[in-house]
Motif scaffolding. Sequence first.
Motif, PDB file in Angstrom:
ATOM      1  N   ALA A 146       6.395  15.892  66.673  1.00  0.00           N
ATOM      2  CA  ALA A 146       6.610  16.964  67.646  1.00  0.00           C
ATOM      3  C   ALA A 146       6.151  18.284  67.043  1.00  0.00           C
ATOM      4  CB  ALA A 146       8.085  17.036  68.030  1.00  0.00           C
ATOM      5  N   PRO A 147       5.592  19.148  67.860  1.00  0.00           N
ATOM      6  CA  PRO A 147       5.129  20.436  67.338  1.00  0.00           C
ATOM      7  C   PRO A 147       6.286  21.261  66.798  1.00  0.00           C
ATOM      8  CG  PRO A 147       5.102  20.440  69.739  1.00  0.00           C
ATOM      9  CD  PRO A 147       5.384  19.033  69.314  1.00  0.00           C
ATOM     10  N   ASP A 200       4.051  26.564  65.152  1.00  0.00           N
ATOM     11  CA  ASP A 200       3.655  26.710  63.756  1.00  0.00           C
ATOM     12  C   ASP A 200       2.777  25.534  63.354  1.00  0.00           C
ATOM     13  OD1 ASP A 200       3.340  27.304  61.145  1.00  0.00           O
ATOM     14  OD2 ASP A 200       5.462  27.211  60.589  1.00  0.00           O
ATOM     15  N   ASP A 201       1.486  25.820  63.138  1.00  0.00           N
ATOM     16  CA  ASP A 201       0.558  24.788  62.695  1.00  0.00           C
ATOM     17  C   ASP A 201       0.310  24.854  61.190  1.00  0.00           C
ATOM     18  OD1 ASP A 201      -0.781  27.146  62.568  1.00  0.00           O
ATOM     19  OD2 ASP A 201      -2.502  26.519  63.793  1.00  0.00           O
ATOM     20  N   GLY A 202       1.170  25.558  60.491  1.00  0.00           N
ATOM     21  CA  GLY A 202       1.027  25.708  59.054  1.00  0.00           C
ATOM     22  C   GLY A 202       0.407  27.015  58.624  1.00  0.00           C
ATOM     23  N   SER A 203      -0.025  27.832  59.581  1.00  0.00           N
ATOM     24  CA  SER A 203      -0.700  29.088  59.250  1.00  0.00           C
ATOM     25  C   SER A 203       0.228  30.293  59.324  1.00  0.00           C
ATOM     26  CB  SER A 203      -1.885  29.310  60.194  1.00  0.00           C
ATOM     27  OG  SER A 203      -1.445  29.415  61.531  1.00  0.00           O
ATOM     28  N   THR A 206       2.015  34.444  73.713  1.00  0.00           N
ATOM     29  CA  THR A 206       2.494  35.030  72.462  1.00  0.00           C
ATOM     30  C   THR A 206       1.551  34.743  71.301  1.00  0.00           C
ATOM     31  OG1 THR A 206       3.875  33.044  72.212  1.00  0.00           O
ATOM     32  CG2 THR A 206       4.905  35.011  73.142  1.00  0.00           C
ATOM     33  N   GLU A 207       0.932  33.564  71.272  1.00  0.00           N
ATOM     34  CA  GLU A 207       0.011  33.260  70.176  1.00  0.00           C
ATOM     35  C   GLU A 207      -1.193  34.189  70.206  1.00  0.00           C
ATOM     36  OE1 GLU A 207      -1.035  29.171  70.013  1.00  0.00           O
ATOM     37  OE2 GLU A 207       1.030  28.467  69.807  1.00  0.00           O
ATOM     38  N   ALA A 208      -1.675  34.520  71.402  1.00  0.00           N
ATOM     39  CA  ALA A 208      -2.788  35.454  71.507  1.00  0.00           C
ATOM     40  C   ALA A 208      -2.381  36.838  71.024  1.00  0.00           C
ATOM     41  CB  ALA A 208      -3.292  35.521  72.945  1.00  0.00           C
ATOM     42  N   LEU A 209      -1.140  37.249  71.320  1.00  0.00           N
ATOM     43  CA  LEU A 209      -0.661  38.553  70.862  1.00  0.00           C
ATOM     44  C   LEU A 209      -0.488  38.582  69.348  1.00  0.00           C
ATOM     45  CD1 LEU A 209       2.028  39.343  73.600  1.00  0.00           C
ATOM     46  CD2 LEU A 209      -0.255  40.339  73.387  1.00  0.00           C
ATOM     47  N   LEU A 210       0.007  37.483  68.787  1.00  0.00           N
ATOM     48  CA  LEU A 210       0.244  37.440  67.343  1.00  0.00           C
ATOM     49  C   LEU A 210      -1.065  37.476  66.555  1.00  0.00           C
ATOM     50  CD1 LEU A 210       2.269  37.104  65.001  1.00  0.00           C
ATOM     51  CD2 LEU A 210       2.026  34.623  65.271  1.00  0.00           C
ATOM     52  N   HIS A 211      -2.089  36.787  67.072  1.00  0.00           N
ATOM     53  CA  HIS A 211      -3.352  36.662  66.342  1.00  0.00           C
ATOM     54  C   HIS A 211      -4.448  37.557  66.915  1.00  0.00           C
ATOM     55  CE1 HIS A 211      -1.617  33.255  64.230  1.00  0.00           C
ATOM     56  NE2 HIS A 211      -1.360  32.651  65.386  1.00  0.00           N
ATOM     57  N   VAL A 212      -4.063  38.633  67.584  1.00  0.00           N
ATOM     58  CA  VAL A 212      -5.063  39.462  68.264  1.00  0.00           C
ATOM     59  C   VAL A 212      -6.063  40.040  67.279  1.00  0.00           C
ATOM     60  CG1 VAL A 212      -3.547  41.483  68.180  1.00  0.00           C
ATOM     61  CG2 VAL A 212      -5.381  41.376  69.864  1.00  0.00           C
TER      62      VAL A 212
END
Length: 447
Positions: A15-16, A59-62, A96-102
């Motif tokens: 599971a993610p 969280d993919d480990g990054s 949210t992922e787009a905002l975090l890694h903008v």
Amino acid sequence: FFSLPEGPVEDPTPAPQFRKVDIVLGCSYVGEGGLPGVFGGSYSKHPTTLVLRGISIRDDGSLGDVTDYEVPQENHDSSPPIIFEASAQSVSIPHTEALLHVDCNGEELSCELSQYSSQWDGEGPCSASWFVATLRLSGGISIALVLRGPCFGSQEEDEHDAILHPKLRIPMSKEGTLLTTVEFQSSSSNTSLRTHLGGSITLDCRFALAPSSPLSSLEWRRQHRGSGQSLFQYRVGSTGPTMRPKVHVDVAQLLGSGDASLSLQAVTVDDEGMYICLVHTAQHQVQHNIQLLVAEPPRVRVIPAVVSFKRDVTITLSCNIAGYYPLDVSVSWTQKTPEDEAEIRLSNAHFSSHRQSQDGTYSITSYLSISSVTAQAPATYTCHVSHVALEEPISVSAHLKAPEHTRLEGQMGFFIATAIFIIALFIVLRRRKAGRRLSTEPLPCYG
């Protein structure tokens, strides 16, 4: 026969994993009239930080180096910064992922906060301050957050004990930040869309509400060239929605998951415009604007496709460009012979006027005249067409063949010369033969 393993079977796909992080965004606070301090009753912007606290991210480990946000130490020589801390416990935040890694994705973020009036202000045991944060990513995502700010006590002593921000004049936390909660969010994955004629397209609009702010109504409007019209309306508690033909909003998804997306069928040129998604609660309204553009690629044909060169004749090539929208189109001609290393751009073309079809698309014809005085054969003449609906230009060619009649005349000349040579040779040989015959006959005797 085979036996099944005892106990539960583990899913080979794990599971993610999710992790709560703080998303820190650099924004501007926009003030207009009535604000003290630097705003002084006039429109201005002030650097502001928006901190989305405890946002759940896959969280993919990054995310190992992501740390929680810490409020910077206050410099006593200057006024405290404007820092909004937003908690989203009851409302999920999209993209949210787009905002975090903008920054890592090379996107640009536009973030503005401003005070938002609510009809609830001043009612109840305390007066809440409301703000709206508008986030736009260069990739097309737009997010609107309605933030409920600190609550003022109704008693004078409570207001006296509160530590107010010197610019915004609202209560601050002990760390000097403005504590808010997200009560209402609305988002769209696109601010501009392009589609072809006759196709179908979906305009994305979604929202989430806190239990204290239930949905009141939803409306989709379209504005184009100074006029507007309502496409879809639904009010909670009514018998059903009202909508125009070709548009559809799934009311079940609207009420169940907050999906207010609009589907548009059989798109025509008349469907172009600014589409506005308006989500209403009893005390707030948030809107998203989506620009819909229609772009139809042209069909290109060159007539004639193959032409033979003729002396003392001017040849006209026609490049027919049809069925395109919008109006702007770029057309150019080039020439290339076997001796040329690259195509040579030509400038002697002329055009017809634009023609518009019943479906709203346009057509035009470009003409290129080839004079026998300047033309070279064999050669390739190419019509290049560029248009916004094309990923790359369309190039259609016509081939000018070497003059076939010239070769025919050369062949006829060769045959005629050969025939004359043979006839002349035959005559010469015949005369020689006749001369030899006369020289061998005996002379006549006379008595």
